[in-house]
Design a protein around this motif. Structure first.
Motif, PDB file in Angstrom:
ATOM      1  N   ASP A 201       0.827  -1.205   0.000  1.00  0.00           N
ATOM      2  CA  ASP A 201       0.000   0.000   0.000  1.00  0.00           C
ATOM      3  C   ASP A 201       0.862   1.256   0.000  1.00  0.00           C
ATOM      4  OD1 ASP A 201      -2.172  -1.681   0.102  1.00  0.00           O
ATOM      5  OD2 ASP A 201      -2.496  -1.443   2.271  1.00  0.00           O
ATOM      6  N   TRP A 202       1.965   1.209   0.731  1.00  0.00           N
ATOM      7  CA  TRP A 202       2.885   2.351   0.799  1.00  0.00           C
ATOM      8  C   TRP A 202       3.499   2.630  -0.580  1.00  0.00           C
ATOM      9  CZ3 TRP A 202       8.484   2.401   0.777  1.00  0.00           C
ATOM     10  CH2 TRP A 202       9.045   3.636   1.155  1.00  0.00           C
ATOM     11  N   LEU A 203       3.907   1.574  -1.269  1.00  0.00           N
ATOM     12  CA  LEU A 203       4.474   1.745  -2.605  1.00  0.00           C
ATOM     13  C   LEU A 203       3.454   2.309  -3.586  1.00  0.00           C
ATOM     14  CD1 LEU A 203       6.524  -1.583  -2.976  1.00  0.00           C
ATOM     15  CD2 LEU A 203       7.435   0.716  -2.586  1.00  0.00           C
ATOM     16  N   SER A 204       2.203   1.966  -3.382  1.00  0.00           N
ATOM     17  CA  SER A 204       1.152   2.415  -4.303  1.00  0.00           C
ATOM     18  C   SER A 204       0.963   3.925  -4.282  1.00  0.00           C
ATOM     19  CB  SER A 204      -0.174   1.722  -3.964  1.00  0.00           C
ATOM     20  OG  SER A 204      -0.053   0.311  -4.143  1.00  0.00           O
ATOM     21  N   TYR A 205       1.432   4.580  -3.239  1.00  0.00           N
ATOM     22  CA  TYR A 205       1.362   6.045  -3.191  1.00  0.00           C
ATOM     23  C   TYR A 205       2.297   6.680  -4.213  1.00  0.00           C
ATOM     24  CZ  TYR A 205      -1.490   6.598   1.028  1.00  0.00           C
ATOM     25  OH  TYR A 205      -2.529   6.608   1.942  1.00  0.00           O
ATOM     26  N   THR A 206       3.346   5.956  -4.594  1.00  0.00           N
ATOM     27  CA  THR A 206       4.373   6.567  -5.441  1.00  0.00           C
ATOM     28  C   THR A 206       4.572   5.861  -6.785  1.00  0.00           C
ATOM     29  OG1 THR A 206       6.097   5.235  -4.348  1.00  0.00           O
ATOM     30  CG2 THR A 206       5.644   7.426  -3.448  1.00  0.00           C
ATOM     31  N   TRP A 207       4.109   4.627  -6.910  1.00  0.00           N
ATOM     32  CA  TRP A 207       4.301   3.903  -8.175  1.00  0.00           C
ATOM     33  C   TRP A 207       3.173   4.211  -9.145  1.00  0.00           C
ATOM     34  CZ3 TRP A 207       6.302  -1.775  -7.147  1.00  0.00           C
ATOM     35  CH2 TRP A 207       7.588  -1.686  -6.596  1.00  0.00           C
ATOM     36  N   LYS A 208       3.530   4.399 -10.396  1.00  0.00           N
ATOM     37  CA  LYS A 208       2.534   4.643 -11.435  1.00  0.00           C
ATOM     38  C   LYS A 208       1.606   3.446 -11.555  1.00  0.00           C
ATOM     39  CE  LYS A 208       2.235   6.010 -16.306  1.00  0.00           C
ATOM     40  NZ  LYS A 208       3.039   6.327 -17.515  1.00  0.00           N
ATOM     41  N   LYS A 209       2.174   2.248 -11.503  1.00  0.00           N
ATOM     42  CA  LYS A 209       1.396   1.020 -11.541  1.00  0.00           C
ATOM     43  C   LYS A 209       2.096  -0.017 -10.685  1.00  0.00           C
ATOM     44  CE  LYS A 209      -0.523  -2.486 -14.650  1.00  0.00           C
ATOM     45  NZ  LYS A 209      -0.606  -2.963 -16.059  1.00  0.00           N
ATOM     46  N   TYR A 210       1.381  -0.556  -9.697  1.00  0.00           N
ATOM     47  CA  TYR A 210       1.984  -1.543  -8.807  1.00  0.00           C
ATOM     48  C   TYR A 210       2.264  -2.843  -9.547  1.00  0.00           C
ATOM     49  CZ  TYR A 210       2.555  -5.034  -5.168  1.00  0.00           C
ATOM     50  OH  TYR A 210       3.044  -6.067  -4.407  1.00  0.00           O
ATOM     51  N   SER A 211       3.425  -3.439  -9.247  1.00  0.00           N
ATOM     52  CA  SER A 211       3.818  -4.708  -9.847  1.00  0.00           C
ATOM     53  C   SER A 211       4.395  -5.621  -8.768  1.00  0.00           C
ATOM     54  CB  SER A 211       4.873  -4.480 -10.944  1.00  0.00           C
ATOM     55  OG  SER A 211       5.561  -5.673 -11.241  1.00  0.00           O
ATOM     56  N   PRO A 212       3.806  -6.813  -8.545  1.00  0.00           N
ATOM     57  CA  PRO A 212       4.363  -7.745  -7.561  1.00  0.00           C
ATOM     58  C   PRO A 212       5.821  -8.102  -7.862  1.00  0.00           C
ATOM     59  CG  PRO A 212       2.165  -8.429  -8.200  1.00  0.00           C
ATOM     60  CD  PRO A 212       2.544  -7.327  -9.131  1.00  0.00           C
ATOM     61  N   ARG A 213       6.140  -8.253  -9.144  1.00  0.00           N
ATOM     62  CA  ARG A 213       7.513  -8.600  -9.518  1.00  0.00           C
ATOM     63  C   ARG A 213       8.485  -7.497  -9.101  1.00  0.00           C
ATOM     64  NH1 ARG A 213      10.766  -7.063 -13.326  1.00  0.00           N
ATOM     65  NH2 ARG A 213       9.126  -5.840 -14.344  1.00  0.00           N
ATOM     66  N   MET A 214       8.119  -6.248  -9.385  1.00  0.00           N
ATOM     67  CA  MET A 214       8.980  -5.131  -9.002  1.00  0.00           C
ATOM     68  C   MET A 214       9.037  -4.981  -7.484  1.00  0.00           C
ATOM     69  SD  MET A 214       8.163  -2.206 -11.868  1.00  0.00           S
ATOM     70  CE  MET A 214       9.188  -1.024 -10.980  1.00  0.00           C
ATOM     71  N   HIS A 215       7.936  -5.294  -6.816  1.00  0.00           N
ATOM     72  CA  HIS A 215       7.899  -5.226  -5.354  1.00  0.00           C
ATOM     73  C   HIS A 215       8.940  -6.184  -4.768  1.00  0.00           C
ATOM     74  CE1 HIS A 215       5.186  -5.238  -1.510  1.00  0.00           C
ATOM     75  NE2 HIS A 215       6.416  -4.845  -1.270  1.00  0.00           N
ATOM     76  N   LYS A 216       8.953  -7.408  -5.251  1.00  0.00           N
ATOM     77  CA  LYS A 216       9.905  -8.397  -4.757  1.00  0.00           C
ATOM     78  C   LYS A 216      11.341  -8.014  -5.111  1.00  0.00           C
ATOM     79  CE  LYS A 216       6.555 -12.186  -4.966  1.00  0.00           C
ATOM     80  NZ  LYS A 216       6.190 -13.480  -5.573  1.00  0.00           N
ATOM     81  N   SER A 217      11.528  -7.480  -6.325  1.00  0.00           N
ATOM     82  CA  SER A 217      12.853  -7.043  -6.747  1.00  0.00           C
ATOM     83  C   SER A 217      13.365  -5.914  -5.872  1.00  0.00           C
ATOM     84  CB  SER A 217      12.806  -6.589  -8.207  1.00  0.00           C
ATOM     85  OG  SER A 217      14.047  -6.073  -8.620  1.00  0.00           O
ATOM     86  N   LEU A 218      12.462  -5.006  -5.496  1.00  0.00           N
ATOM     87  CA  LEU A 218      12.847  -3.884  -4.650  1.00  0.00           C
ATOM     88  C   LEU A 218      13.288  -4.352  -3.278  1.00  0.00           C
ATOM     89  CD1 LEU A 218      12.999  -0.783  -4.351  1.00  0.00           C
ATOM     90  CD2 LEU A 218      10.652  -0.868  -3.492  1.00  0.00           C
ATOM     91  N   THR A 219      12.571  -5.304  -2.703  1.00  0.00           N
ATOM     92  CA  THR A 219      12.950  -5.776  -1.366  1.00  0.00           C
ATOM     93  C   THR A 219      14.253  -6.576  -1.403  1.00  0.00           C
ATOM     94  OG1 THR A 219      11.486  -7.710  -1.583  1.00  0.00           O
ATOM     95  CG2 THR A 219      10.606  -5.769  -0.468  1.00  0.00           C
ATOM     96  N   ASP A 220      14.572  -7.164  -2.554  1.00  0.00           N
ATOM     97  CA  ASP A 220      15.897  -7.782  -2.718  1.00  0.00           C
ATOM     98  C   ASP A 220      16.977  -6.719  -2.558  1.00  0.00           C
ATOM     99  OD1 ASP A 220      15.157 -10.410  -3.131  1.00  0.00           O
ATOM    100  OD2 ASP A 220      14.982 -10.200  -5.297  1.00  0.00           O
TER     101      ASP A 220
END
Length: 253
Positions: A201-220
Motif C-alpha cells: 500500500d505504501w508503494l502504491s502512493y508513489t508507483w505509477k502502476k503496482y507490480s508484484p515482480r517489481m515489489h519483490k525485486s525492490l525488497t531484494d
C-alpha cells in the motif's frame, strides 16, 4: 609530506583511534609503518581521507565508501565533482526549508499568508532530492528513467492528506518490522502478511502502476544494498531481511 597518526588526526579533525580503525578494516592504509609501529600517511592517503570524510558527510556507510574508493578506476576529481553537486543540492534543499519556516512564522504572526499546499511542498521536494542523491543512480539503472521520474512526480503531486498518510504508513511499517524482529516472529506469520501488504500500500502512493515482480525485486535491493539495509536496520538488525522474506512469501505474482 608525511604525517604520523596523531598529526593526521589533528589535521583532519578526527580521532587517532578512527584512523587506526580505518587501517584495520582496509579502508585507509598508511603509506608505510615504521619498525616502532608508527603509521605514516603521505599525500595520496591524505587525499583519500578527504574523500572518505566527504562521503561520510553525505551519509554513506563505511562499507559503501570502501567499495567506491577501492575501485581501480576511482577518480578523485570526478568524485569531487560529485560531492560539489550533492552539496549544492543539499544547500538548495536547506534554503527551501528555511524559506518555508520563515513564511510559516510570518503567517502565524499575521504578516503573510501561506496555503496548506505550500506548507508541505518543501518536504516533498526534500524527499525527492534526498532519494535522487542517495539512490538515484542505482534505481535509474535498475528500473529506468521513466519509472523513477514517474515516482518523483507522484510524490510531488501528493495532497497534504495523502502526504501525511504516506509518511504515517512508512512509520507504521518500520514499527511493525522492529516489533516482529524483536519478538522473533517469522515472516510467514500473520504479522508478516500484514506488513507485506502495508508495504504494498505504501508503494502504491508513489508507483505509477503496482507490480508484484517489481515489489519483490525492490525488497531484494533492501537486503543487498547497504544504504537500503541500513535504513530498515537502523534500530533493529534484521528488519530488511524480514520484509524481503515476508514480501516473497505473501505477495503473489
Amino acid at each position: 609530506m608525511e604525517y604520523n597518526t596523531h598529526e593526521l588526526s589533528r589535521l583532519a579533525g578526527i580521532s587517532a583511534r578512527t584512523l587506526r580503525y580505518y587501517d584495520e578494516i582496509g579502508l585507509l592504509r598508511p603509506c608505510r609503518t615504521a619498525e616502532s609501529g608508527y603509521r605514516f600517511y603521505g599525500e595520496k592517503e591524505v587525499e583519500l581521507l578527504q574523500q572518505i570524510l566527504f562521503y561520510r558527510e553525505r551519509g554513506l556507510e563505511l562499507g559503501t565508501i570502501q567499495e567506491i574508493i577501492c575501485q581501480p578506476d576511482f577518480d578523485i576529481l570526478e568524485a569531487l565533482d560529485g560531492h560539489l553537486s550533492a552539496l549544492i543540492q543539499q544547500k538548495e534543499r536547506l534554503d527551501t526549508l528555511i524559506q518555508t519556516v520563515k513564511l510559516t512564522i510570518a503567517t502565524m504572526k499575521g504578516e503573510s499568508k501561506m496555503d496548506d499546499t505550500m506548507k508541505f511542498e518543501a518536504f516533498k521536494n526534500d524527499l525527492v532530492d534526498k532519494n535522487e542523491q542517495t539512490y538515484g543512480k542505482e534505481i535509474r539503472e535498475k528500473y529506468g528513467d521513466e519509472e523513477v521520474n514517474s515516482y518523483n512526480q507522484k510524490i510531488l503531486g501528493l495532497s497534504e492528506k495523502e502526504y501525511e498518510q504516506f509518511r504515517d504508513l512508512e512509520t507504521a511499517i518500520r514499527k511493525r518490522l522492529e516489533e516482529a524482529v524483536r519478538s522473533g516472529i517469522k515472516p510467514e506469520s500473520e504479522a508478516g502478511r500484514e506488513t507485506a501488504f502495508l508495504h504494498r500500500d505504501w508503494l502504491s502512493y508513489t508507483w505509477k502502476k503496482y507490480s508484484p515482480r517489481m515489489h519483490k525485486s525492490l525488497t531484494d535491493m533492501y537486503v543487498l544494498d547497504e544504504r537500503f539495509k541500513d535504513y530498515y536496520d537502523r534500530e533493529v538488525k534484521g528488519c530488511a531481511d524480514f520484509l524481503m522474506r515476508a514480501v516473497k512469501y505473501w505477495i503473489e505474482d
